[in-house]
Scaffold this active site. Structure first.
Site, PDB file in Angstrom:
ATOM      1  N   HIS A 154      -9.125  -0.107  -8.451  1.00  0.00           N
ATOM      2  CA  HIS A 154      -8.958   0.885  -7.387  1.00  0.00           C
ATOM      3  C   HIS A 154      -7.880   1.911  -7.713  1.00  0.00           C
ATOM      4  O   HIS A 154      -8.100   3.115  -7.559  1.00  0.00           O
ATOM      5  CB  HIS A 154      -8.627   0.160  -6.081  1.00  0.00           C
ATOM      6  CG  HIS A 154      -8.290   1.062  -4.951  1.00  0.00           C
ATOM      7  ND1 HIS A 154      -9.209   1.914  -4.382  1.00  0.00           N
ATOM      8  CD2 HIS A 154      -7.120   1.264  -4.268  1.00  0.00           C
ATOM      9  CE1 HIS A 154      -8.635   2.596  -3.405  1.00  0.00           C
ATOM     10  NE2 HIS A 154      -7.368   2.229  -3.319  1.00  0.00           N
TER      11      HIS A 154
ATOM     12  N   ASP B 298       0.827  -1.206   0.000  1.00  0.00           N
ATOM     13  CA  ASP B 298       0.000   0.000   0.000  1.00  0.00           C
ATOM     14  C   ASP B 298       0.862   1.257   0.000  1.00  0.00           C
ATOM     15  O   ASP B 298       1.859   1.327   0.718  1.00  0.00           O
ATOM     16  CB  ASP B 298      -0.899  -0.009   1.245  1.00  0.00           C
ATOM     17  CG  ASP B 298      -2.033   0.982   1.158  1.00  0.00           C
ATOM     18  OD1 ASP B 298      -2.395   1.385   0.039  1.00  0.00           O
ATOM     19  OD2 ASP B 298      -2.568   1.356   2.216  1.00  0.00           O
TER      20      ASP B 298
END
Length: 491
Positions: free
Chosen positions: A354, A221
Site C-alpha cells: 500500500h 497511519d
C-alpha cells in the site's frame, strides 16, 4: 489576490469574535494529538518565518488543511443550502468569525476550543451563484460521477445521501472533547437557522489507548504525509517536501488557471471507507507466510505488514523486513527514511504494498518527479471490534475511516493515486504487480496481487476475492480561503 482594507478589517473582527466564542485565551492544552512516529506541525515561529519568506498568508488558509492526522474527535456535517441569500449573509456575519485559520493551529495559546472549517461542493458553489471555473474536472463533475473511475462497484454500498446531489457543503469540527465539538455545531446551526439543512453527519474519533493514531486494521497511519514548502521548510528525513501549489490553489507550482478569489484554497476529498477488520484478520491467519521459526500468528503478522508496507508500530518493512520494531516506528526521524533502492526489487517491500503504491519514492528516480502528493487528515469512525465479531470473523457493526485529503488538483492528486497506482495491476514501476492488496478496488470483482508478497515463496499467488475496504461514498469539495468567505462567497 490583493487583500483590501475592508477585508482586513473584517478578518481582524472575525479573529476577535472567534476568541470570544471559542474561549482561546491562554489555552494550555492542544486540541490536537501527537502520536509518536507521526510528523508534527512546525512551531509557530518556524511556520511564520517560512510563510513570510514564501509570501504565504497563513491567516487566509483554513486550519484543517495543515493539521494532518492529529485529531482526537471530529464531526463532519454535510449540508444543503435552503436559502442562499440568508446563508450568504450569515456566512459572512456569523460563520466567518468561527472559521479557524492555519496560523491559529500552530500554538496552544491561539487554538480555539474547536477547529471549525467549511468547504463547498460544485453544486454548493452553484447554489451560491458562483459561476467561475475552478478548473478541476473531477471537482466539477463530483464524486458520484467518478465512482467507476475509483473502482467502486457502483453506488450500491454508498450512504444514500451521497447519491442525491443535495450535498452543497460540509462543516468540519474537531476538538479534544466531543462536548466542545457538539457545542460548536450548535453555534453553527443556531447562526444559520433555516438557511441550511443538515443532510448527513458522521462522527469520528481516534482509537483508544495505545491505538491512538492507528486505523482500525491496527497500523499507525499518516507517517508519509509531506511537508509543505512555505509552511514547513524543515522536512524530516525521508519526508517529501512539496511545493505549496501542490496543495493550495494559486501558489507556486499550481499550473492551472484559477479565479483570483480561490488563491490559498484547496480541494478537499472526503471518502467514507468501511473496514472489514475481522475479515482482514481472518485472511491473514488463513494465509500466513510460512518460514522456519515463525509461528502462525507471526506469519500472519508478516503478511499483513508486507501488504501495508509497514508494521503496526509504523516501522517500514523495507527497514525491518521480518519483525516489528516499535522503537523505529515511534521515531519520526527514522521511520520514513528509506527510498526502495537497495535492493531495487520486492525482497524487502513488495511493489504492490500500500505505501509503495501511494508513494513510489526512488522507483520514480528522484522525488521531484512525483507531482501526485496529497495532504491527508483522516480519522477512524465506529467502535472497536467486539468479542463476538472477532470470534465469528464477521463484521456486524460498521467501522472504518473518514478519509480526507487536500490537494490543488483532484485529477492529478487523489484520483490519480487511486486509479493509476492503487487500482492498476500493471503499476508503472513493474508490470503485473497487481492491485493494492488493502485499499485497491476492482469494481467489486476479485483482485490479485504479486506473488512476492511472500518473500519465502515468490511464486505464490494471492487472490483477494473480497474487498477489505468498502466505499460508502463521499464527495469532492473546495475549501475556500477566508478572504473568499468574507467577499466572493457571501455577496
Amino acid at each position: 489576490m490583493k487583500i483590501t482594507s475592508t477585508f482586513a478589517s473584517l478578518l481582524v473582527c472575525a479573529l476577535g469574535l472567534a476568541t470570544a466564542v471559542h474561549g482561546q485565551q491562554k489555552k494550555t492544552t492542544s486540541i490536537l494529538i501527537n502520536p509518536p512516529g507521526l510528523p508534527k506541525l512546525p512551531t509557530a515561529e518556524a511556520a511564520k518565518e517560512a510563510a513570510a519568506a514564501a509570501g504565504l498568508n497563513l491567516t487566509n488558509i483554513q486550519g484543517d488543511i495543515v493539521v494532518g492526522m492529529s485529531k482526537l474527535f471530529e464531526t463532519f456535517v454535510f449540508f444543503s443550502i435552503a436559502d442562499a441569500t440568508t446563508f450568504k449573509s450569515k456566512l459572512r456575519s456569523d460563520i466567518l468569525p468561527l472559521i479557524t485559520n492555519a496560523e491559529q493551529m500552530l500554538a496552544n495559546e491561539t487554538q480555539p476550543d474547536t477547529l471549525v472549517n467549511i468547504a463547498f461542493s460544485q453544486t454548493g458553489l452553484t447554489a451560491l451563484g458562483i459561476t467561475d471555473n475552478l478548473n478541476d474536472t473531477a471537482f466539477q463533475s463530483g464524486q458520484l460521477a467518478n465512482a467507476q473511475t475509483l473502482g467502486d462497484p457502483g453506488t450500491t454500498n454508498w450512504v444514500p445521501q451521497f447519491t442525491t446531489g443535495t450535498i452543497h457543503g460540509v462543516f468540519l469540527l474537531a476538538s479534544d472533547t466531543q462536548t466542545s465539538v457538539n457545542a460548536s455545531l450548535a453555534n453553527v446551526a443556531a447562526a444559520l437557522g433555516t438557511s441550511f439543512t443538515q443532510v448527513y453527519t458522521l462522527v469520528a474519533l481516534a482509537r483508544p489507548g495505545n491505538q491512538v493514531g492507528h486505523e482500525h486494521f491496527g497500523y499507525l497511519d499518516g507517517i508519509s504525509n509531506p511537508a509543505i514548502q512555505g509552511f514547513d521548510d524543515n522536512p524530516l528525513p525521508g519526508q517529501a517536501s512539496v511545493a505549496t501549489g501542490e496543495i493550495l490553489l494559486g501558489e507556486v507550482n499550481d499550473t492551472m488557471t484559477r479565479p483570483a478569489w480561490a488563491k490559498d484554497g484547496s480541494f478537499f476529498v472526503f471518502r467514507q471507507l468501511e473496514q472489514l477488520v475481522p475479515e482482514f484478520d481472518k485472511y491473514l491467519t488463513d494465509n500466513p507466510i510460512v518460514e522456519s521459526g515463525l509461528t502462525v500468528q507471526e506469519g500472519a503478522d508478516l503478511l499483513g505488514a508486507r501488504m501495508i508496507g509497514r508494521w503496526p508500530s509504523g516501522a517500514p518493512v523495507f527497514l525491518s523486513p521480518l519483525a516489528d520494531d516499535p522503537a523505529l516506528g515511534a521515531n519520526s526521524s527514522a521511520n520514513n527514511d528509506f527510498t526502495y533502492t537497495a535492493p531495487n526489487n520486492a525482497t524487502l517491500c513488495p511493489f504492490s504494498a500500500h505505501i509503495r503504491k501511494n508513494r513510489p519514492r526512488a522507483d520514480l528516480g528522484a522525488e521531484s518527479k512525483n507531482t501526485h502528493h496529497i495532504l491527508r487528515g483522516s480519522i477512524p469512525y465506529g467502535p472497536e471490534v467486539t468479542a463476538a465479531e472477532a470470534a465469528s470473523n464477521k463484521t456486524t457493526i460498521e467501522r472504518g475511516m473518514a478519509f480526507t485529503a487536500y490537494q490543488s488538483n483532484i485529477v492529478t492528486g487523489f484520483q490519480f493515486l487511486q486509479q493509476t497506482w492503487m487500482n492498476n495491476p500493471n503499476f508503472f514501476v513493474k508490470n503485473n504487480t497487481g492491485f493494492d492488496p488493502v485499499v485497491g478496488a476492482n469494481h467489486g470483482a476479485a483482485r490479485w496481487t504479486e506473488g512476492n508478497l511472500d518473500p519465502i515463496n515468490p511464486t505464490r499467488n494471492f487472490t483477494l476475492v473480497n474487498d477489505f475496504v468498502i466505499s460508502r461514498g463521499g464527495e469532492y469539495f473546495f475549501s475556500p480561503p477566508l478572504s473568499a468567505i468574507a467577499t466572493t462567497l457571501s455577496t
